[in-house]
Design a protein around this motif. Structure first.
Motif, PDB file in Angstrom:
ATOM      1  N   SER A 169       0.813  -1.217   0.000  1.00 59.46           N
ATOM      2  CA  SER A 169       0.000   0.000   0.000  1.00 59.46           C
ATOM      3  C   SER A 169       0.846   1.266   0.000  1.00 59.46           C
ATOM      4  O   SER A 169       0.309   2.363   0.052  1.00 59.46           O
ATOM      5  CB  SER A 169      -0.930  -0.002   1.215  1.00 59.46           C
ATOM      6  OG  SER A 169      -0.172  -0.048   2.412  1.00 59.46           O
ATOM      7  N   SER A 170       2.172   1.132  -0.037  1.00 65.05           N
ATOM      8  CA  SER A 170       3.033   2.314  -0.082  1.00 65.05           C
ATOM      9  C   SER A 170       4.097   2.100  -1.146  1.00 65.05           C
ATOM     10  O   SER A 170       4.085   1.106  -1.853  1.00 65.05           O
ATOM     11  CB  SER A 170       3.669   2.564   1.291  1.00 65.05           C
ATOM     12  OG  SER A 170       4.566   1.521   1.607  1.00 65.05           O
ATOM     13  N   VAL A 171       5.034   3.010  -1.253  1.00 62.32           N
ATOM     14  CA  VAL A 171       6.034   2.931  -2.322  1.00 62.32           C
ATOM     15  C   VAL A 171       7.197   2.016  -2.000  1.00 62.32           C
ATOM     16  O   VAL A 171       7.973   1.686  -2.881  1.00 62.32           O
ATOM     17  CB  VAL A 171       6.574   4.337  -2.691  1.00 62.32           C
ATOM     18  CG1 VAL A 171       5.460   5.192  -3.274  1.00 62.32           C
ATOM     19  CG2 VAL A 171       7.201   4.997  -1.488  1.00 62.32           C
ATOM     20  N   GLN A 172       7.339   1.595  -0.749  1.00 65.10           N
ATOM     21  CA  GLN A 172       8.438   0.707  -0.400  1.00 65.10           C
ATOM     22  C   GLN A 172       7.981  -0.377   0.563  1.00 65.10           C
ATOM     23  O   GLN A 172       6.970  -0.243   1.230  1.00 65.10           O
ATOM     24  CB  GLN A 172       9.613   1.483   0.188  1.00 65.10           C
ATOM     25  CG  GLN A 172       9.292   2.286   1.415  1.00 65.10           C
ATOM     26  CD  GLN A 172      10.433   3.204   1.807  1.00 65.10           C
ATOM     27  OE1 GLN A 172      11.345   3.435   1.027  1.00 65.10           O
ATOM     28  NE2 GLN A 172      10.382   3.723   3.001  1.00 65.10           N
ATOM     29  N   LEU A 173       8.744  -1.455   0.595  1.00 65.36           N
ATOM     30  CA  LEU A 173       8.448  -2.593   1.455  1.00 65.36           C
ATOM     31  C   LEU A 173       9.403  -2.586   2.633  1.00 65.36           C
ATOM     32  O   LEU A 173      10.617  -2.470   2.446  1.00 65.36           O
ATOM     33  CB  LEU A 173       8.618  -3.905   0.664  1.00 65.36           C
ATOM     34  CG  LEU A 173       8.467  -5.200   1.442  1.00 65.36           C
ATOM     35  CD1 LEU A 173       7.029  -5.368   1.936  1.00 65.36           C
ATOM     36  CD2 LEU A 173       8.866  -6.383   0.568  1.00 65.36           C
ATOM     37  N   THR A 174       8.862  -2.703   3.835  1.00 63.61           N
ATOM     38  CA  THR A 174       9.677  -2.778   5.038  1.00 63.61           C
ATOM     39  C   THR A 174       9.593  -4.197   5.585  1.00 63.61           C
ATOM     40  O   THR A 174       8.502  -4.756   5.715  1.00 63.61           O
ATOM     41  CB  THR A 174       9.193  -1.775   6.099  1.00 63.61           C
ATOM     42  OG1 THR A 174       9.228  -0.459   5.542  1.00 63.61           O
ATOM     43  CG2 THR A 174      10.057  -1.831   7.339  1.00 63.61           C
ATOM     44  N   LEU A 175      10.757  -4.771   5.862  1.00 70.14           N
ATOM     45  CA  LEU A 175      10.828  -6.105   6.453  1.00 70.14           C
ATOM     46  C   LEU A 175      11.416  -5.977   7.851  1.00 70.14           C
ATOM     47  O   LEU A 175      12.438  -5.312   8.036  1.00 70.14           O
ATOM     48  CB  LEU A 175      11.728  -7.023   5.632  1.00 70.14           C
ATOM     49  CG  LEU A 175      11.252  -7.392   4.237  1.00 70.14           C
ATOM     50  CD1 LEU A 175      11.764  -6.408   3.218  1.00 70.14           C
ATOM     51  CD2 LEU A 175      11.705  -8.780   3.905  1.00 70.14           C
ATOM     52  N   SER A 176      10.765  -6.609   8.820  1.00 70.60           N
ATOM     53  CA  SER A 176      11.304  -6.723  10.177  1.00 70.60           C
ATOM     54  C   SER A 176      11.542  -8.196  10.416  1.00 70.60           C
ATOM     55  O   SER A 176      10.606  -8.991  10.406  1.00 70.60           O
ATOM     56  CB  SER A 176      10.322  -6.169  11.208  1.00 70.60           C
ATOM     57  OG  SER A 176      10.108  -4.803  11.008  1.00 70.60           O
ATOM     58  N   ILE A 177      12.792  -8.565  10.620  1.00 65.98           N
ATOM     59  CA  ILE A 177      13.172  -9.959  10.804  1.00 65.98           C
ATOM     60  C   ILE A 177      13.428 -10.188  12.286  1.00 65.98           C
ATOM     61  O   ILE A 177      14.293  -9.548  12.881  1.00 65.98           O
ATOM     62  CB  ILE A 177      14.427 -10.292   9.977  1.00 65.98           C
ATOM     63  CG1 ILE A 177      14.191  -9.967   8.508  1.00 65.98           C
ATOM     64  CG2 ILE A 177      14.823 -11.753  10.172  1.00 65.98           C
ATOM     65  CD1 ILE A 177      15.448  -9.923   7.666  1.00 65.98           C
ATOM     66  N   SER A 178      12.661 -11.106  12.887  1.00 63.90           N
ATOM     67  CA  SER A 178      12.794 -11.417  14.308  1.00 63.90           C
ATOM     68  C   SER A 178      13.395 -12.807  14.463  1.00 63.90           C
ATOM     69  O   SER A 178      12.901 -13.775  13.873  1.00 63.90           O
ATOM     70  CB  SER A 178      11.434 -11.387  15.003  1.00 63.90           C
ATOM     71  OG  SER A 178      10.866 -10.104  14.913  1.00 63.90           O
ATOM     72  N   MET A 179      14.461 -12.885  15.254  1.00 62.45           N
ATOM     73  CA  MET A 179      15.091 -14.166  15.569  1.00 62.45           C
ATOM     74  C   MET A 179      15.051 -14.357  17.078  1.00 62.45           C
ATOM     75  O   MET A 179      15.470 -13.469  17.826  1.00 62.45           O
ATOM     76  CB  MET A 179      16.546 -14.203  15.092  1.00 62.45           C
ATOM     77  CG  MET A 179      16.689 -14.124  13.599  1.00 62.45           C
ATOM     78  SD  MET A 179      18.365 -14.496  12.984  1.00 62.45           S
ATOM     79  CE  MET A 179      19.439 -13.583  14.066  1.00 62.45           C
TER      80      MET A 179
END
Length: 168
Positions: A123-133
């Motif tokens: 829904s926006s111009v960029q993709l944000t990834l949050s990686i949880s370990m």
């Protein structure tokens, strides 16, 4: 208006569909199959009417694979944001949310992957990834921003490796 859909496995049932109602995207945002939809206006007449529908994908296909994960890690998830939260039978997209994609450890013990999952597009111009370990000491979160977002009808392979941070 005639609306046809294919690949609806995993969508929630909609008892009385109308153009402005949700197609039944699950709350978690992960859809079990590649949903396609097509529509056409039909004029009701005394004679038989035929309609040709061109179907198009309504979802993005995502496969995530993270390599070189430390062997003491017990769980890995990737949160994708910002993605649309809802799609209607009329074809409009609305809302915004994050989708949490669980990953499974592969046989080598250092590779974690999601397998194929489907989500609504970004829904926006960029993709944000949050990686949880998660390991015995707690959870560490790493962020990554991609310069474009997920688009419907496109397959994505998000591959990365961990070296005291992620390179995707």
């Amino acid at each position: 208006r005639l609306v046809a859909m294919a690949g609806t496995q995993g969508l929630e049932e909609v008892p009385t569909p109308t153009l402005d109602k949700s197609i039944g995207v699950p709350d978690g945002g992960i859809i079990a199959s590649a949903v396609q939809m097509g529509s056409a206006d039909v004029v009701i007449a005394d004679a038989d009417v035929s309609v040709n529908l061109q179907m198009s994908y309504q979802v993005a296909q995502v496969n995530i694979e993270l390599q070189d994960i430390p062997t003491d890690v017990e769980g890995v998830t990737v949160t994708l944001s910002s993605l649309y939260a809802d799609a209607t039978f009329g074809g409009s997209l609305d809302g915004e949310h994050a989708v949490v994609v669980p990953l499974s450890c592969q046989e080598d013990g250092t590779t974690w992957s999601s397998g194929m999952v489907y989500t609504l597009p970004g829904s926006s111009v960029q993709l944000t990834l949050s990686i949880s370990m998660t390991d015995a000491e707690g959870t560490s979160v790493y962020g990554y921003t991609h310069t474009s977002n997920l688009e419907a009808g496109k397959p994505y392979a998000l591959v990365g490796s961990f070296k005291e941070g992620f390179d995707l």
